[in-house]
Design a protein around this motif. Structure first.
Motif, PDB file in Angstrom:
ATOM      1  N   ALA A  94       0.822  -1.213   0.000  1.00 57.46           N
ATOM      2  CA  ALA A  94       0.000   0.000   0.000  1.00 57.46           C
ATOM      3  C   ALA A  94       0.857   1.265   0.000  1.00 57.46           C
ATOM      4  O   ALA A  94       0.502   2.257  -0.642  1.00 57.46           O
ATOM      5  N   GLY A  95       1.983   1.242   0.662  1.00 51.29           N
ATOM      6  CA  GLY A  95       2.857   2.411   0.722  1.00 51.29           C
ATOM      7  C   GLY A  95       3.457   2.797  -0.620  1.00 51.29           C
ATOM      8  O   GLY A  95       3.964   3.913  -0.772  1.00 51.29           O
ATOM      9  N   ASP A  96       3.404   1.910  -1.602  1.00 53.82           N
ATOM     10  CA  ASP A  96       3.921   2.203  -2.945  1.00 53.82           C
ATOM     11  C   ASP A  96       2.978   3.093  -3.755  1.00 53.82           C
ATOM     12  O   ASP A  96       3.379   3.655  -4.772  1.00 53.82           O
ATOM     13  N   VAL A  97       1.727   3.192  -3.332  1.00 55.56           N
ATOM     14  CA  VAL A  97       0.711   3.904  -4.102  1.00 55.56           C
ATOM     15  C   VAL A  97       0.849   5.415  -3.901  1.00 55.56           C
ATOM     16  O   VAL A  97       0.791   5.907  -2.778  1.00 55.56           O
ATOM     17  N   ASP A  98       1.027   6.109  -5.001  1.00 55.66           N
ATOM     18  CA  ASP A  98       0.976   7.573  -4.997  1.00 55.66           C
ATOM     19  C   ASP A  98      -0.506   7.922  -5.148  1.00 55.66           C
ATOM     20  O   ASP A  98      -1.047   7.903  -6.254  1.00 55.66           O
ATOM     21  N   VAL A  99      -1.163   8.218  -4.036  1.00 56.53           N
ATOM     22  CA  VAL A  99      -2.608   8.412  -4.032  1.00 56.53           C
ATOM     23  C   VAL A  99      -3.012   9.593  -4.915  1.00 56.53           C
ATOM     24  O   VAL A  99      -4.021   9.533  -5.616  1.00 56.53           O
ATOM     25  N   ALA A 100      -2.224  10.662  -4.918  1.00 59.22           N
ATOM     26  CA  ALA A 100      -2.547  11.820  -5.766  1.00 59.22           C
ATOM     27  C   ALA A 100      -2.522  11.420  -7.247  1.00 59.22           C
ATOM     28  O   ALA A 100      -3.413  11.802  -8.013  1.00 59.22           O
ATOM     29  N   ALA A 101      -1.523  10.644  -7.648  1.00 56.53           N
ATOM     30  CA  ALA A 101      -1.450  10.175  -9.039  1.00 56.53           C
ATOM     31  C   ALA A 101      -2.626   9.251  -9.341  1.00 56.53           C
ATOM     32  O   ALA A 101      -3.253   9.364 -10.399  1.00 56.53           O
ATOM     33  N   LEU A 102      -2.939   8.346  -8.430  1.00 65.25           N
ATOM     34  CA  LEU A 102      -4.061   7.429  -8.622  1.00 65.25           C
ATOM     35  C   LEU A 102      -5.357   8.210  -8.832  1.00 65.25           C
ATOM     36  O   LEU A 102      -6.132   7.914  -9.749  1.00 65.25           O
ATOM     37  N   ARG A 103      -5.591   9.215  -8.037  1.00 65.10           N
ATOM     38  CA  ARG A 103      -6.806  10.024  -8.175  1.00 65.10           C
ATOM     39  C   ARG A 103      -6.821  10.771  -9.511  1.00 65.10           C
ATOM     40  O   ARG A 103      -7.869  10.883 -10.150  1.00 65.10           O
ATOM     41  N   ARG A 104      -5.674  11.245  -9.942  1.00 62.32           N
ATOM     42  CA  ARG A 104      -5.575  11.922 -11.242  1.00 62.32           C
ATOM     43  C   ARG A 104      -5.910  10.932 -12.367  1.00 62.32           C
ATOM     44  O   ARG A 104      -6.656  11.243 -13.296  1.00 62.32           O
ATOM     45  N   TRP A 105      -5.357   9.717 -12.280  1.00 61.81           N
ATOM     46  CA  TRP A 105      -5.620   8.695 -13.282  1.00 61.81           C
ATOM     47  C   TRP A 105      -7.100   8.324 -13.312  1.00 61.81           C
ATOM     48  O   TRP A 105      -7.670   8.100 -14.385  1.00 61.81           O
ATOM     49  N   LEU A 106      -7.725   8.245 -12.138  1.00 66.35           N
ATOM     50  CA  LEU A 106      -9.144   7.913 -12.082  1.00 66.35           C
ATOM     51  C   LEU A 106      -9.988   9.008 -12.729  1.00 66.35           C
ATOM     52  O   LEU A 106     -10.985   8.715 -13.391  1.00 66.35           O
ATOM     53  N   GLY A 107      -9.590  10.262 -12.557  1.00 68.93           N
ATOM     54  CA  GLY A 107     -10.271  11.358 -13.240  1.00 68.93           C
ATOM     55  C   GLY A 107     -10.146  11.225 -14.747  1.00 68.93           C
ATOM     56  O   GLY A 107     -11.122  11.408 -15.487  1.00 68.93           O
ATOM     57  N   LYS A 108      -8.958  10.884 -15.203  1.00 66.80           N
ATOM     58  CA  LYS A 108      -8.754  10.704 -16.646  1.00 66.80           C
ATOM     59  C   LYS A 108      -9.504   9.483 -17.162  1.00 66.80           C
ATOM     60  O   LYS A 108      -9.974   9.470 -18.302  1.00 66.80           O
ATOM     61  N   ALA A 109      -9.624   8.455 -16.322  1.00 66.36           N
ATOM     62  CA  ALA A 109     -10.334   7.237 -16.734  1.00 66.36           C
ATOM     63  C   ALA A 109     -11.798   7.524 -17.040  1.00 66.36           C
ATOM     64  O   ALA A 109     -12.396   6.885 -17.905  1.00 66.36           O
ATOM     65  N   ARG A 110     -12.376   8.486 -16.346  1.00 70.32           N
ATOM     66  CA  ARG A 110     -13.766   8.865 -16.614  1.00 70.32           C
ATOM     67  C   ARG A 110     -13.858   9.677 -17.909  1.00 70.32           C
ATOM     68  O   ARG A 110     -14.798   9.548 -18.677  1.00 70.32           O
ATOM     69  N   GLN A 111     -12.867  10.496 -18.182  1.00 71.35           N
ATOM     70  CA  GLN A 111     -12.894  11.423 -19.318  1.00 71.35           C
ATOM     71  C   GLN A 111     -12.414  10.811 -20.631  1.00 71.35           C
ATOM     72  O   GLN A 111     -12.831  11.235 -21.702  1.00 71.35           O
TER      73      GLN A 111
END
Length: 135
Positions: A94-111
């Motif tokens: 879990a510590g490997d996850v860049d949460v800010a990047a993940l959230r950005r990717w999820l935003g792009k996944a919708r768009q």
């Protein structure tokens, strides 16, 4: 978290379970309205029947895959190439996850989406659904 996703995560070793629980919470929280189910053996989230993101346990760790991720323009996602437009990243804990990047990717996944839902009907030909121009 969908019960099937919780069942997928439950038998994982504690570190992988913590990682997958984090991924599921972030995806659920940032893809409001997405349908989550276990599809082809691993948790996947869909928007209007189109697969968007999912994760699976593999030899290298937990693979987080975005079906249309090759077009996100994100250096943190590895594009495997080939005829599909997916991109992924592997995590070990879990510590490997860049949460800010993940959230950005999820935003792009919708768009940004290719139409995987109708891939079989189109005999393997991908067409843009959202945020893309036809090739």
């Amino acid at each position: 978290m969908h019960p099937d996703t919780a069942r997928y995560n439950a038998p994982l070793d504690p570190g992988q379970r913590e990682l997958c629980d984090l991924l599921a919470r972030e995806i659920d929280g940032h893809l409001a309205g997405a349908e989550n189910r276990v599809w082809h053996g691993h948790p996947v989230w869909f928007l209007e029947g189109n697969p968007i993101v999912g994760y699976s346990r593999q030899k290298q760790g937990i693979r987080l895959m975005f079906w249309s991720g090759a077009d996100f323009g994100e250096p943190g996602l590895d594009v495997a190439g080939g005829k599909f437009r997916d991109a992924s990243v592997f995590y070990r804990q879990a510590g490997d996850v860049d949460v800010a990047a993940l959230r950005r990717w999820l935003g792009k996944a919708r768009q940004i989406q290719w139409d995987y839902r109708n891939l079989a009907r189109r005999k393997g030909r991908l067409e843009p659904l959202r945020g893309l121009q036809a090739p």
